[in-house]
Design a protein around this motif. Structure first.
Motif, PDB file in Angstrom:
ATOM      1  N   PRO A  63      -6.234   1.725 -12.087  1.00 21.58           N
ATOM      2  CA  PRO A  63      -6.346   0.308 -11.717  1.00 21.58           C
ATOM      3  C   PRO A  63      -6.479  -0.574 -12.956  1.00 21.58           C
ATOM      4  O   PRO A  63      -7.156  -0.226 -13.927  1.00 21.58           O
ATOM      5  CB  PRO A  63      -7.626   0.271 -10.870  1.00 21.58           C
ATOM      6  N   CYS A  68      -2.757   3.876  -2.834  1.00 17.92           N
ATOM      7  CA  CYS A  68      -2.751   2.844  -3.873  1.00 17.92           C
ATOM      8  C   CYS A  68      -2.412   1.480  -3.278  1.00 17.92           C
ATOM      9  O   CYS A  68      -1.632   1.387  -2.323  1.00 17.92           O
ATOM     10  CB  CYS A  68      -1.714   3.161  -4.957  1.00 17.92           C
ATOM     11  N   GLN A 115      -3.759  -2.364  -8.355  1.00 22.18           N
ATOM     12  CA  GLN A 115      -5.040  -2.923  -7.916  1.00 22.18           C
ATOM     13  C   GLN A 115      -6.028  -1.822  -7.565  1.00 22.18           C
ATOM     14  O   GLN A 115      -7.218  -1.915  -7.875  1.00 22.18           O
ATOM     15  CB  GLN A 115      -4.830  -3.829  -6.700  1.00 22.18           C
ATOM     16  N   ARG A 116      -5.530  -0.783  -6.887  1.00 19.35           N
ATOM     17  CA  ARG A 116      -6.397   0.319  -6.478  1.00 19.35           C
ATOM     18  C   ARG A 116      -5.600   1.612  -6.471  1.00 19.35           C
ATOM     19  O   ARG A 116      -4.421   1.632  -6.105  1.00 19.35           O
ATOM     20  CB  ARG A 116      -6.974   0.058  -5.080  1.00 19.35           C
ATOM     21  N   THR A 153       0.858  -1.181   0.000  1.00 22.39           N
ATOM     22  CA  THR A 153       0.000   0.000   0.000  1.00 22.39           C
ATOM     23  C   THR A 153       0.894   1.230   0.000  1.00 22.39           C
ATOM     24  O   THR A 153       1.832   1.334   0.797  1.00 22.39           O
ATOM     25  CB  THR A 153      -0.914   0.022   1.235  1.00 22.39           C
TER      26      THR A 153
END
Length: 230
Positions: free
Chosen positions: A70, A95, A47-48, A26
């Motif tokens: 993403p 993220c 992913q995010r 992260t």
């Protein structure tokens, strides 16, 4: 136990889980994922969140060359012989990113056809986007390029309703991405708002009328560009 080819292999599951040669991290807003000049031995998958790609010239001037979303890979240049990073990537918001060592990536590409297809589809889509951006730079006005960029950031063309642009994209960044000045971007943004193409409410909201203006090349946009470029 290794991840070998099998009929039940799921590329998204592969990317979403920690495994041999893979980690998931992260990143906080404004945290650097990798810096220009660092050793390149890892590929990343978002992913995010969203990631900004910046290139620094020998004279110390920065240029924003892309915003990644993403479902996109980055850092894949190491697969093509780049031993050092040629750009700096920074998280624009919190993220979640999967990192895959070069050796693990090559193994997956060689042994898992489904993963290879997903990665190839990404490369083809990215190359098409680069070609479209190049055509925009060569043939479209800076005002139309800004309109198209706002549409992309708002996810026009994807399923569902357009989303407000909820990332912190400054006018300086927008100017760098379309090859113009901040003052020109400010002028265009104010004009778009007066025409009802966008609105501000803490976030930039892009309306359907913007899409119509771009598709049909509304005369008022063209006339304004001709006047201001004279």
């Amino acid at each position: 136990m290794g991840e070998s080819a099998n009929a039940s292999f799921d590329p998204q599951d592969f990317l979403a889980k920690v495994g041999r040669g893979k980690t998931i991290s992260t990143y906080r807003k404004d945290q650097i994922v990798f810096a220009q000049g660092e050793v390149a031995d890892t590929i990343f998958y978002i992913q995010r969140g969203r990631v900004k790609v910046v290139v620094l010239s020998d004279q110390g001037k920065e240029a924003v060359v892309g915003i990644l979303e993403p479902g996109q890979f980055f850092g894949e240049g190491c697969l093509n012989g780049h031993s050092l990073r040629i750009s700096t990537t920074t998280a624009m918001e919190e993220c979640v990113i999967t990192s895959i060592m070069k050796t693990a990536m090559l193994t997956a590409l060689h042994s898992e056809p489904k993963f290879s297809e997903l990665f190839m589809a990404y490369l083809l889509t990215r190359n098409s986007r680069i070609e479209e951006d190049l055509i925009d730079q060569l043939f479209n006005s800076s005002e139309k390029r800004l309109a198209r960029l706002l549409l992309l950031l708002a996810h026009f063309g994807k399923e569902g309703s357009p989303k407000p642009i909820d990332i912190d994209v400054s006018q300086e960044t927008l100017a760098e991405m379309i090859g113009t000045t901040r003052s020109r971007v400010s002028f265009f943004m104010n004009k778009f708002r007066k025409l009802g193409l966008i609105s501000y409410n803490g976030k930039i909201e892009v309306h359907n009328s913007m899409l119509n203006a771009v598709l049909h090349d509304k005369p008022e946009i063209k006339r304004d560009e001709e006047t201001n470029s004279a």
